[in-house]
Design a protein around this motif. Structure first.
Motif, PDB file in Angstrom:
ATOM      1  N   ALA A   1      33.265  24.526  34.380  1.00  0.00           N
ATOM      2  CA  ALA A   1      33.492  24.525  35.827  1.00  0.00           C
ATOM      3  C   ALA A   1      32.182  24.654  36.597  1.00  0.00           C
ATOM      4  N   VAL A   2      31.270  25.500  36.085  1.00  0.00           N
ATOM      5  CA  VAL A   2      29.969  25.671  36.749  1.00  0.00           C
ATOM      6  C   VAL A   2      29.176  24.375  36.698  1.00  0.00           C
ATOM      7  N   GLU A   3      29.154  23.744  35.514  1.00  0.00           N
ATOM      8  CA  GLU A   3      28.380  22.510  35.362  1.00  0.00           C
ATOM      9  C   GLU A   3      28.979  21.372  36.174  1.00  0.00           C
ATOM     10  N   ALA A   4      30.282  21.431  36.435  1.00  0.00           N
ATOM     11  CA  ALA A   4      30.909  20.415  37.288  1.00  0.00           C
ATOM     12  C   ALA A   4      30.602  20.660  38.763  1.00  0.00           C
ATOM     13  N   GLY A   5      29.993  21.814  39.079  1.00  0.00           N
ATOM     14  CA  GLY A   5      29.599  22.095  40.456  1.00  0.00           C
ATOM     15  C   GLY A   5      30.769  22.460  41.353  1.00  0.00           C
ATOM     16  N   ARG A   6      31.792  23.090  40.794  1.00  0.00           N
ATOM     17  CA  ARG A   6      32.965  23.431  41.594  1.00  0.00           C
ATOM     18  C   ARG A   6      32.889  24.854  42.116  1.00  0.00           C
ATOM     19  N   ALA A   7      33.539  25.093  43.262  1.00  0.00           N
ATOM     20  CA  ALA A   7      33.734  26.467  43.715  1.00  0.00           C
ATOM     21  C   ALA A   7      34.608  27.164  42.683  1.00  0.00           C
ATOM     22  N   ILE A   8      34.384  28.465  42.477  1.00  0.00           N
ATOM     23  CA  ILE A   8      35.056  29.159  41.377  1.00  0.00           C
ATOM     24  C   ILE A   8      35.663  30.481  41.834  1.00  0.00           C
ATOM     25  N   VAL A   9      36.891  30.714  41.383  1.00  0.00           N
ATOM     26  CA  VAL A   9      37.558  32.007  41.547  1.00  0.00           C
ATOM     27  C   VAL A   9      37.957  32.482  40.158  1.00  0.00           C
ATOM     28  N   MET A  10      37.648  33.744  39.834  1.00  0.00           N
ATOM     29  CA  MET A  10      38.028  34.323  38.548  1.00  0.00           C
ATOM     30  C   MET A  10      39.301  35.139  38.734  1.00  0.00           C
ATOM     31  N   ALA A  11      40.344  34.803  37.985  1.00  0.00           N
ATOM     32  CA  ALA A  11      41.618  35.523  38.071  1.00  0.00           C
ATOM     33  C   ALA A  11      41.915  36.158  36.719  1.00  0.00           C
ATOM     34  N   TYR A  12      42.063  37.483  36.703  1.00  0.00           N
ATOM     35  CA  TYR A  12      42.347  38.202  35.458  1.00  0.00           C
ATOM     36  C   TYR A  12      43.830  38.539  35.421  1.00  0.00           C
ATOM     37  N   ASN A  13      44.547  37.868  34.510  1.00  0.00           N
ATOM     38  CA  ASN A  13      46.000  37.964  34.451  1.00  0.00           C
ATOM     39  C   ASN A  13      46.446  39.126  33.563  1.00  0.00           C
ATOM     40  N   LYS A  14      47.729  39.485  33.706  1.00  0.00           N
ATOM     41  CA  LYS A  14      48.378  40.552  32.930  1.00  0.00           C
ATOM     42  C   LYS A  14      47.760  41.920  33.230  1.00  0.00           C
ATOM     43  N   TRP A  15      47.217  42.067  34.444  1.00  0.00           N
ATOM     44  CA  TRP A  15      46.540  43.302  34.840  1.00  0.00           C
ATOM     45  C   TRP A  15      47.494  44.498  34.787  1.00  0.00           C
ATOM     46  N   ASP A  16      48.767  44.237  35.095  1.00  0.00           N
ATOM     47  CA  ASP A  16      49.757  45.317  35.131  1.00  0.00           C
ATOM     48  C   ASP A  16      50.057  45.885  33.750  1.00  0.00           C
ATOM     49  N   THR A  17      49.676  45.171  32.707  1.00  0.00           N
ATOM     50  CA  THR A  17      49.973  45.638  31.343  1.00  0.00           C
ATOM     51  C   THR A  17      48.820  46.436  30.730  1.00  0.00           C
ATOM     52  N   LEU A  18      47.694  46.530  31.439  1.00  0.00           N
ATOM     53  CA  LEU A  18      46.496  47.148  30.857  1.00  0.00           C
ATOM     54  C   LEU A  18      46.483  48.654  31.071  1.00  0.00           C
ATOM     55  N   ASP A  19      46.158  49.402  30.003  1.00  0.00           N
ATOM     56  CA  ASP A  19      45.955  50.842  30.177  1.00  0.00           C
ATOM     57  C   ASP A  19      44.509  51.102  30.600  1.00  0.00           C
ATOM     58  N   GLU A  20      44.200  52.357  30.884  1.00  0.00           N
ATOM     59  CA  GLU A  20      42.870  52.694  31.415  1.00  0.00           C
ATOM     60  C   GLU A  20      41.756  52.318  30.436  1.00  0.00           C
ATOM     61  N   GLU A  21      41.999  52.525  29.132  1.00  0.00           N
ATOM     62  CA  GLU A  21      40.969  52.209  28.139  1.00  0.00           C
ATOM     63  C   GLU A  21      40.670  50.714  28.122  1.00  0.00           C
TER      64      GLU A  21
END
Length: 497
Positions: A341-361
């Motif tokens: 995506a960077v090499e294609a020169g596109r605007a980028i948004v990072m989305a981290y999925n399944k956040w609700d399933t993650l514990d603190e560690e």
């Protein structure tokens, strides 16, 4: 992104094509050239640097044909160096590889194609699938046929695709090493694609005449495919990521209904699905792309073509939303997708999925992984989401809008040079070999993504260029966009021929 010009959207200003001034207007351009002359730069070099950095997307030439007809050899001949892998057996080229080429003063991109999977789909089907992708992404096509073998059934299948697509085609009759082979080439008139150009890609015979014909059919610049300018169509958002990270689920949640098939089996999505979705009173075009499983040359059959179509979707998009599975460690595939995506020169948004399933560690370790493994896109807006529950989905559109704003930002030359002057005075380039090169002046030659040309008194080290990029981001809010910086060094007087 330094010193590598990316394919991207053309500048919104019409002057970009009329005057070859990049994003600079006539008055700003004249003032800039005067400054360059005062500093002792060759004005032709300066003009060329601005044109190179300020151009819109370069026209794309796809080289297609069945296995072992000499496509990669021809690509090496066109680009003037041995980069495409050549081996005397079919199917060596499995990646879709793009190179920049120049002929008779015209610059264009060349796409070398491959990826035949005879054992999976059958040779005719696989060649057709590859050709279909290449034709879709190209502005013109060189169709390579082995003149010694003549037209085969597989060649005929590709011809049907070419006719259906309506793209300009130059027919290359390869492996014609002398006068005797030209008679073989003449039989290829039967394909109905016009004059066959007899060529020996291996020895260079006839390639110049063929390239002259390529320039005849290749547009100066391809049509703008982005939705944001001109006609004002919906902005294109590509959802990309590894298989089964939740791209289809995310699209359904954003749309508020089941638009695409979701299945726990990775790889359910094979073809990109365009969906018009209204959010906050604005219509967006989301593309749910097939997951990229692993390195392309290791993929087989449908997975291989799915990854090619994903790459095509990224090239057509304005913003890439890269979905990462937060419950798993950041992988090499994730990093490769980000790089694409960077090499294609596109605007980028990072989305981290399944956040609700993650514990603190897990959240702690994920933060460390993001810092170390994805540091190259630390500038991209980030959203922590759950495609399953819809958590933080309302933050996605503002992040996309932020990335687009950065992608389209342009800094006037006067303001840029004032900033550069202060920066160089406060943080000069390190002394190397008794010399201290200086950034003398610069200009932003284009947008989508922002592209800068800096003019210097000597070689500027990569570390200092990265420092300049960081400060540009801080000063001018280039959030969510790659930045391209090229540096031109002033030649010593008397050395120029």
């Amino acid at each position: 992104m330094n010193d590598h010009i990316q394919p991207d959207g053309s500048d919104a200003s019409e002057g970009a094509y009329e005057h070859d001034h990049g994003a600079l207007g006539d008055a700003e351009y004249a003032e800039f050239m005067e400054l360059a002359a005062e500093e002792g730069f060759d004005l032709e070099d300066v003009e060329g640097a601005i044109e190179a950095a300020g151009h819109g997307p370069l026209p794309v030439l796809a080289v297609v044909g069945r296995p072992n007809v000499g496509k990669s050899t021809l690509v090496n001949r066109i680009i003037g160096r041995r980069e495409a892998v050549v081996e005397d057996k079919p199917g060596v080229t499995r990646d879709r590889v793009t190179y920049e080429a120049e002929w008779a003063g015209r610059r264009f991109k060349v796409v070398d194609t491959g990826g035949w999977e005879q054992d999976v789909l059958g040779i005719d089907a696989s060649v057709a699938a590859q050709a279909e992708y290449a034709i879709e992404a190209a502005d013109a096509v060189v169709f390579v046929v082995d003149a010694k073998v003549g037209a085969t059934d597989t060649d005929e299948a590709v011809v049907r695709l070419l006719r259906k697509a309506g793209k300009p085609v130059v027919l290359c009759a390869n492996k014609v090493d002398g006068q005797s082979g030209e008679a073989d080439a003449s039989y290829l008139w039967s394909l109905g694609l016009g004059e066959p150009h007899p060529v020996s890609a291996l020895h260079g015979r006839g390639t110049g005449d063929m390239l002259d014909q390529v320039l005849e059919v290749l547009p100066e610049a391809p049509r703008e495919t982005f939705g944001g300018g001109g006609i004002g169509g919906p902005r294109r958002i590509a959802l990309i990521g590894r298989p089964n990270v939740g791209k289809s689920s995310l699209l359904n949640k954003v749309a508020g209904e089941e638009r695409v098939v979701v299945n726990e089996l990775a790889g359910t999505t094979r073809d990109p699905v365009d969906e018009l979705i209204e959010l906050g009173g604005v219509t967006w075009k989301f593309v749910d792309t097939a997951g990229i499983r692993k390195r392309v040359h290791l993929q087989q059959g449908a997975d291989y073509y799915a990854s090619l179509r994903t790459a095509a979707a990224v090239e057509k998009a304005e913003v890439a939303v890269i979905l990462i599975d937060g419950s798993e460690s950041v992988s090499v595939q994730d990093q490769r997708i980000v790089t694409m995506a960077v090499e294609a020169g596109r605007a980028i948004v990072m989305a981290y999925n399944k956040w609700d399933t993650l514990d603190e560690e897990r959240r702690y370790y994920l933060e460390r992984e993001i810092e170390t493994e994805l540091g190259q896109v630390a500038w991209a807006p980030r959203v922590n989401v759950s495609a399953r529950t819809g958590r933080h989905m309302e933050k996605l559109v503002p992040a996309i809008e932020t990335a687009l704003a950065g992608w389209e930002t342009r800094v006037p030359t006067g303001r840029l040079n004032a900033f550069l002057g202060e920066l160089v005075a406060a943080h000069p380039h390190p002394v190397r070999g008794g010399k201290q090169p200086r950034i003398l002046f610069g200009t932003q030659a284009g947008t989508k993504p922002p592209r800068f040309v800096l003019f210097a008194s000597g070689f500027i080290e990569a570390g200092y260029r990265r420092f300049i990029e960081r400060r540009l981001r801080e000063e001018f809010s280039f959030e969510g966009t790659p930045i391209h910086i090229s540096v031109r060094v002033r030649e010593k007087r008397g050395k120029k021929k």
